[in-house]
Motif scaffolding. Structure first.
Motif, PDB file in Angstrom:
ATOM      1  N   LYS A 131       2.370   5.317   0.186  1.00 36.96           N
ATOM      2  CA  LYS A 131       1.848   3.989   0.476  1.00 36.96           C
ATOM      3  C   LYS A 131       2.632   3.393   1.634  1.00 36.96           C
ATOM      4  O   LYS A 131       3.863   3.430   1.650  1.00 36.96           O
ATOM      5  CB  LYS A 131       1.975   3.088  -0.752  1.00 36.96           C
ATOM      6  N   SER A 157       4.879  12.453   4.204  1.00 33.11           N
ATOM      7  CA  SER A 157       3.811  12.881   3.316  1.00 33.11           C
ATOM      8  C   SER A 157       2.562  12.045   3.565  1.00 33.11           C
ATOM      9  O   SER A 157       2.640  10.870   3.892  1.00 33.11           O
ATOM     10  CB  SER A 157       4.257  12.736   1.855  1.00 33.11           C
ATOM     11  N   LYS A 158       1.417  12.664   3.386  1.00 32.93           N
ATOM     12  CA  LYS A 158       0.151  11.957   3.584  1.00 32.93           C
ATOM     13  C   LYS A 158      -0.193  11.034   2.403  1.00 32.93           C
ATOM     14  O   LYS A 158      -1.138  10.261   2.474  1.00 32.93           O
ATOM     15  CB  LYS A 158      -0.987  12.970   3.778  1.00 32.93           C
ATOM     16  N   ASN A 159       0.553  11.128   1.318  1.00 32.40           N
ATOM     17  CA  ASN A 159       0.203  10.385   0.116  1.00 32.40           C
ATOM     18  C   ASN A 159       1.064   9.138  -0.107  1.00 32.40           C
ATOM     19  O   ASN A 159       0.967   8.504  -1.148  1.00 32.40           O
ATOM     20  CB  ASN A 159       0.328  11.305  -1.110  1.00 32.40           C
ATOM     21  N   LEU A 191      -0.970   4.709  12.636  1.00 32.46           N
ATOM     22  CA  LEU A 191      -1.914   5.833  12.598  1.00 32.46           C
ATOM     23  C   LEU A 191      -1.387   7.068  13.325  1.00 32.46           C
ATOM     24  O   LEU A 191      -1.880   8.174  13.102  1.00 32.46           O
ATOM     25  CB  LEU A 191      -3.253   5.412  13.197  1.00 32.46           C
ATOM     26  N   THR A 192      -0.407   6.886  14.216  1.00 34.61           N
ATOM     27  CA  THR A 192       0.164   8.045  14.909  1.00 34.61           C
ATOM     28  C   THR A 192       1.085   8.859  13.987  1.00 34.61           C
ATOM     29  O   THR A 192       1.449   9.989  14.325  1.00 34.61           O
ATOM     30  CB  THR A 192       0.969   7.618  16.146  1.00 34.61           C
ATOM     31  N   GLU A 232      -1.236  -1.302  13.304  1.00 30.97           N
ATOM     32  CA  GLU A 232      -2.055  -0.280  12.654  1.00 30.97           C
ATOM     33  C   GLU A 232      -2.214   0.931  13.565  1.00 30.97           C
ATOM     34  O   GLU A 232      -2.104   2.080  13.120  1.00 30.97           O
ATOM     35  CB  GLU A 232      -3.429  -0.837  12.288  1.00 30.97           C
ATOM     36  N   PHE A 272       1.032   8.148  10.021  1.00 34.37           N
ATOM     37  CA  PHE A 272       0.591   8.139   8.623  1.00 34.37           C
ATOM     38  C   PHE A 272      -0.928   8.227   8.499  1.00 34.37           C
ATOM     39  O   PHE A 272      -1.664   7.952   9.440  1.00 34.37           O
ATOM     40  CB  PHE A 272       1.057   6.845   7.934  1.00 34.37           C
ATOM     41  N   ASP A 273      -1.377   8.566   7.278  1.00 35.38           N
ATOM     42  CA  ASP A 273      -2.793   8.596   6.931  1.00 35.38           C
ATOM     43  C   ASP A 273      -3.215   7.195   6.495  1.00 35.38           C
ATOM     44  O   ASP A 273      -2.612   6.612   5.587  1.00 35.38           O
ATOM     45  CB  ASP A 273      -3.004   9.596   5.788  1.00 35.38           C
ATOM     46  N   GLU A 274      -4.254   6.648   7.115  1.00 33.56           N
ATOM     47  CA  GLU A 274      -4.675   5.273   6.825  1.00 33.56           C
ATOM     48  C   GLU A 274      -5.208   5.073   5.419  1.00 33.56           C
ATOM     49  O   GLU A 274      -5.353   3.930   4.962  1.00 33.56           O
ATOM     50  CB  GLU A 274      -5.732   4.831   7.835  1.00 33.56           C
ATOM     51  N   THR A 275      -5.464   6.159   4.688  1.00 37.15           N
ATOM     52  CA  THR A 275      -5.991   6.052   3.327  1.00 37.15           C
ATOM     53  C   THR A 275      -5.092   5.206   2.433  1.00 37.15           C
ATOM     54  O   THR A 275      -5.565   4.499   1.538  1.00 37.15           O
ATOM     55  CB  THR A 275      -6.143   7.452   2.698  1.00 37.15           C
ATOM     56  N   HIS A 276      -3.788   5.250   2.700  1.00 32.93           N
ATOM     57  CA  HIS A 276      -2.832   4.570   1.834  1.00 32.93           C
ATOM     58  C   HIS A 276      -2.188   3.354   2.512  1.00 32.93           C
ATOM     59  O   HIS A 276      -1.114   2.925   2.110  1.00 32.93           O
ATOM     60  CB  HIS A 276      -1.758   5.547   1.363  1.00 32.93           C
TER      61      HIS A 276
END
Length: 274
Positions: free
Chosen positions: A8, A4-6, A24-25, A20, A27-31
């Motif tokens: 943590k 999931s993109k959400n 990034l390959t 990192e 997960f979404d770096e936002t979390h």
């Protein structure tokens, strides 16, 4: 691997590390939540602060990252995925032309040992917690005439001048990262399993623990010993093999292995990296 993109995600940091880049390959770096040590990343998952964590576990030139192996044993978590990332180091500085100090993570320093000895034989070599922390120390002017062995990503991010690229001693430099979580992944048809076990030392016992795999023609991809930290001369063994523990052939092998060990812990069954 689908996540999931959400969620943590704990990442061995700070920003700019190879970890990192690996994370990034998937997960979404936002979390992303960055931690200074591998132990802290693993602990963040064990304590439910993060759903997942990404840490390095093995390098093609320097072997296993022992702090990751030790952390996997000490915490009740699972390996749920792996990522393979080519590693290309750069030498970067804060515009100083006279390099008397070189800073990096110990594994990166080892991977570039021949380069350092050839080009900077008189330089003082200092260890940092990560290649990116080395870049931060150079950018912050903590040391005079210093350069960092780091990633190109980190050098650019922290506005360092790149003096040389691809300075690792071998071109085929790949680091394997693992994704840690709480629950085992279901079979995909192309999986890998990681286990750790202890033995009561006696002649031939290690051979006996490998027999269940050999008799079933199971592909062992790695075996490594580590001190148990309980007493001198006492070791535990990490083993990777191709397959998933839900498949009968593999579960039968582990049932037989269990009878030969002082403990057996399934670190994870997860999709094999492509």
């Amino acid at each position: 691997m689908v996540f999931s993109k959400n969620e943590k995600v704990g990442v061995f940091g700070p920003r700019g590390t190879y970890t990192e880049a690996a994370a990034l390959t998937v997960f979404d770096e936002t979390h992303f939540k960055f931690y200074r040590t591998i132990e802290a990343v693993v602990n963040s998952v064990a304590k439910n602060i993060c759903e997942f964590g990404v840490v390095p576990i093995e390098n093609s030139l320097q072997g296993s990252v022992t702090s990751t192996l030790d952390s996997l044993v000490n915490e009740n978590i699972k390996v749920v995925g792996e990522i393979l990332l080519p590693i290309a180091h750069v030498l970067a500085t804060d515009l100083s032309e006279r390099i008397t100090t070189i800073i990096s993570h110990p594994q990166a320093l080892s991977q570039c040992k021949s380069y350092i000895n050839k080009n900077y034989p008189m330089a003082e070599v200092l260890a940092a917690a990560s290649t990116t922390e080395a870049a931060l120390k150079v950018a912050g002017g903590i040391y005079e005439n210093a350069a960092a062995i780091t990633s190109k990503r980190a050098a650019i991010k922290y506005q360092l001048k790149i003096l040389d690229e691809n300075i690792q001693d071998a071109e085929n430099n790949v680091t394997r990262f693992v994704i840690v979580g709480k629950e085992l992944k279901k079979p995909t048809g192309n999986d890998k399993t990681s286990i750790v076990y202890g033995i009561i030392n006696r002649p031939g016992v290690l051979f006996e623990t490998l027999r269940p795999f050999a008799e079933r023609n199971i592909d062992l991809t790695k075996i490594e010993s580590r001190p148990s930290k309980k007493k001198f001369g006492d070791y535990i063994f990490f083993l990777d093999f191709g397959g998933h523990i839900e498949d009968k052939k593999f579960s039968d092998a582990l049932e037989e292995l269990k009878e030969l060990t002082s403990f057996l812990y399934i670190l994870g069954s997860y999709p094999r990296a492509q």
